[in-house]
Design an enzyme around this catalytic site. Sequence first.
Site, short mmCIF file in Angstrom:
data_model
loop_
_atom_site.label_atom_id
_atom_site.label_comp_id
_atom_site.label_asym_id
_atom_site.label_seq_id
_atom_site.Cartn_x
_atom_site.Cartn_y
_atom_site.Cartn_z
N HIS A 1 82.76 -6.07 20.76
CA HIS A 1 82.88 -7.49 21.16
C HIS A 1 84.24 -7.69 21.82
O HIS A 1 84.57 -6.97 22.75
CB HIS A 1 82.66 -8.35 19.90
CG HIS A 1 82.51 -9.81 20.12
ND1 HIS A 1 82.29 -10.40 21.32
CD2 HIS A 1 82.55 -10.85 19.23
CE1 HIS A 1 82.19 -11.72 21.19
NE2 HIS A 1 82.34 -12.02 19.92
N HIS B 1 76.08 -5.51 28.40
CA HIS B 1 76.10 -6.84 27.77
C HIS B 1 74.71 -7.12 27.22
O HIS B 1 73.71 -6.76 27.82
CB HIS B 1 76.49 -7.92 28.79
CG HIS B 1 76.96 -9.18 28.14
ND1 HIS B 1 76.10 -10.13 27.68
CD2 HIS B 1 78.21 -9.61 27.86
CE1 HIS B 1 76.80 -11.13 27.16
NE2 HIS B 1 78.08 -10.84 27.24
N ASP C 1 85.37 -7.93 29.77
CA ASP C 1 86.49 -7.14 29.23
C ASP C 1 86.94 -6.01 30.14
O ASP C 1 87.95 -5.36 29.86
CB ASP C 1 86.09 -6.57 27.86
CG ASP C 1 85.91 -7.67 26.84
OD1 ASP C 1 84.84 -7.72 26.19
OD2 ASP C 1 86.81 -8.52 26.71
C1 SDX Z 1 81.79 -9.27 24.81
O1 SDX Z 1 77.67 -11.63 23.43
C2 SDX Z 1 78.61 -12.03 24.22
O2 SDX Z 1 78.42 -13.01 24.95
C3 SDX Z 1 79.89 -11.22 24.17
C4 SDX Z 1 80.98 -11.62 25.18
C5 SDX Z 1 81.54 -13.01 24.94
O3 SDX Z 1 82.07 -13.62 25.88
O4 SDX Z 1 81.52 -13.45 23.75
O5 SDX Z 1 80.48 -11.53 26.51
C6 SDX Z 1 82.19 -10.68 25.06
O6 SDX Z 1 81.69 -8.87 23.67
C7 SDX Z 1 81.44 -8.39 25.98
C8 SDX Z 1 80.96 -6.95 25.54
C9 SDX Z 1 82.21 -6.13 25.26
N1 SDX Z 1 81.81 -4.81 24.67
C10 SDX Z 1 81.92 -3.69 25.38
O7 SDX Z 1 82.27 -3.64 26.56
C11 SDX Z 1 81.60 -2.43 24.57
C12 SDX Z 1 80.70 -1.50 25.39
N2 SDX Z 1 79.39 -2.12 25.51
C13 SDX Z 1 78.38 -1.79 24.56
O8 SDX Z 1 78.78 -1.42 23.30
C14 SDX Z 1 77.12 -2.63 24.68
O9 SDX Z 1 76.83 -2.73 26.00
C15 SDX Z 1 77.14 -4.02 24.08
C16 SDX Z 1 77.58 -4.02 22.65
C17 SDX Z 1 78.03 -4.93 24.86
C18 SDX Z 1 75.72 -4.57 24.16
O10 SDX Z 1 74.96 -3.80 23.29
P1 SDX Z 1 73.38 -4.01 23.19
O11 SDX Z 1 72.93 -5.24 23.86
O12 SDX Z 1 73.00 -3.83 21.75
O13 SDX Z 1 72.85 -2.85 24.09
P2 SDX Z 1 72.36 -1.47 23.54
O14 SDX Z 1 73.41 -0.90 22.65
O15 SDX Z 1 70.99 -1.66 22.99
O16 SDX Z 1 72.32 -0.61 24.86
C19 SDX Z 1 71.12 -0.46 25.60
C20 SDX Z 1 71.23 0.94 26.20
C21 SDX Z 1 71.45 2.03 25.14
O17 SDX Z 1 70.94 3.24 25.68
P3 SDX Z 1 69.43 3.72 25.28
O18 SDX Z 1 69.31 3.61 23.78
O19 SDX Z 1 68.51 2.77 26.01
O20 SDX Z 1 69.34 5.14 25.79
O21 SDX Z 1 72.40 1.00 27.05
C22 SDX Z 1 73.30 1.96 26.52
C23 SDX Z 1 72.93 2.17 25.08
O22 SDX Z 1 73.35 3.46 24.62
N3 SDX Z 1 74.64 1.36 26.65
C24 SDX Z 1 75.72 2.02 27.05
C25 SDX Z 1 76.74 1.07 27.09
N4 SDX Z 1 76.26 -0.12 26.71
C26 SDX Z 1 74.96 0.08 26.43
N5 SDX Z 1 75.93 3.31 27.37
C27 SDX Z 1 77.18 3.65 27.75
N6 SDX Z 1 78.23 2.77 27.83
C28 SDX Z 1 78.03 1.49 27.49
N7 SDX Z 1 79.07 0.62 27.55
#
Ligand code: SDX
Length: 430
Positions: A267, A308, A365
């Site tokens: 997050h 996201h 971010d």
């Molecule tokens: C914020 O919710 C909000 O509105 C949050 C926010 C706000 O203003 O409050 O926007 C602020 O928190 C932004 C997000 C910041 N976090 C990151 O940048 C951390 C990296 N991102 C991930 O951890 C992830 O993308 C999330 C946590 C942001 C979202 O996770 P989800 O929706 O649960 O997505 P997921 O984990 O189910 O991913 C779907 C697929 C997966 O692969 P498969 O299982 O389909 O093979 O996408 C992949 C994930 O492994 N994936 C990534 C990835 N993010 C998702 N792979 C590599 N790098 C990434 N960053």
Amino acid sequence: MSERTIRISDEAAGKVLEAPVISGSEGDPTIDIAKLYKELGYFTYDPGYSVTASCSSDITFIDGAQGILRYRGYPIEQLAERSNFVEVAYLLLYGELPSATEFSEFERDITYHTMVHDQLNTFIKGFRYDAHPMAIMAGITSSLAGFYHDQMDIDDPEQRNLAAKRLIAKMPTIAAAAYRHHVGWPICYPRNSLNYCERFLDLMFSVPAEPYKVNPVAARALDLLFILHADHEQNASTSTVRLVGSTGANPYACVSAGISALWGPAHGGANEAVLRMLNEIGDVSQVGKYIDKAKDRDDPFRLMGFGHRVYKNYDPRAEIIRKACHDVLADLGVTDPLLDLAMKLEKIALEDDYFVQRKLYPNVDFYSGIIYKALGIPTSMFTVMFAIGRTVGWVSQWLEQSANPGRIGRPRQVYTGKQQRDYQAIDQRG
Ligand code: SDX
């Protein structure tokens, strides 16, 4: 709210529920399943709440497919370009842009609530010098309840409103004190002659030895970043604030819980993680190696600042911040190889099927830390900066919920543990 229903039928049991469809003023239709258990005897299962609406709200609208973000109906792009953070705070809190009189009264209120009880500064000095500033933010924010216990009647709109303004006003003061404790500088006091962002920079960087002159470019850059971070509907930290608020807990406890939720690297903690990731990658020649790591299911590494839950298109905030990076660094006469590296990383990722198929784009971010770094803010303070801006969203959502308190939030579960078994005395166990 429309009269349309969705039929949910349990053929085996010969039962049917006509579940009402709720349509808001914008966004996808939602099925009201409140009677599902009573009528059909089923719970729903949605870990991570990917398709579950926890509340209705008038505050912020996001369309993840279109990359739309609006505060009270105003597009984030217009607010970023034409408004300021204190005005956006008023808008999020009260639903309308203020008149000139309303703005000056609100700004004055915020200005005159920026000081904290001096005993709090003693608390901060009790932390180790190397305590993470988010630990200090969460602890000190919660302890504010110890100073306003006689003004925390959450059934009183006036006291709710005062608590909201106190939190918005005091976050920068607490954040700067946490930073100064870390660097061994004496805590300084807010200057009422400065505006919100100028005052924060003065609180952070002024030293007793000489006058401090706020750089207007830095103040404006901060103002933009605070606007962009102010609210984002029911994200993890805001949902935390609402859940804690649903128990009737005081607003300082609610926002402290939100700060703790924001700290996680999935997050708000991602902005700090992005800078550490870019420093670890170091050079564009290493980008391919890290892209492969991000794609490897067996590797816990993720591309921080990418992806996201809602945006399956470009995060509009990331777009604005990426443009601002160039302007701010140029205006400040700063160059940062990490910006070039970030842009090359983004380009390579967005040409890779793994990211394209999963609709993983840079989020808020990914670029914000480049600007914080150019302003002289250390990496460990990046999530604190996010918390300062998001405090406006947290208290706005808390006010909205507190004005019409519903039932306590209490999700159910799918139990997968042991079924009933009898206790055995220790000498009878295998
Ligand atoms: C914020 O919710 C909000 O509105 C949050 C926010 C706000 O203003 O409050 O926007 C602020 O928190 C932004 C997000 C910041 N976090 C990151 O940048 C951390 C990296 N991102 C991930 O951890 C992830 O993308 C999330 C946590 C942001 C979202 O996770 P989800 O929706 O649960 O997505 P997921 O984990 O189910 O991913 C779907 C697929 C997966 O692969 P498969 O299982 O389909 O093979 O996408 C992949 C994930 O492994 N994936 C990534 C990835 N993010 C998702 N792979 C590599 N790098 C990434 N960053």
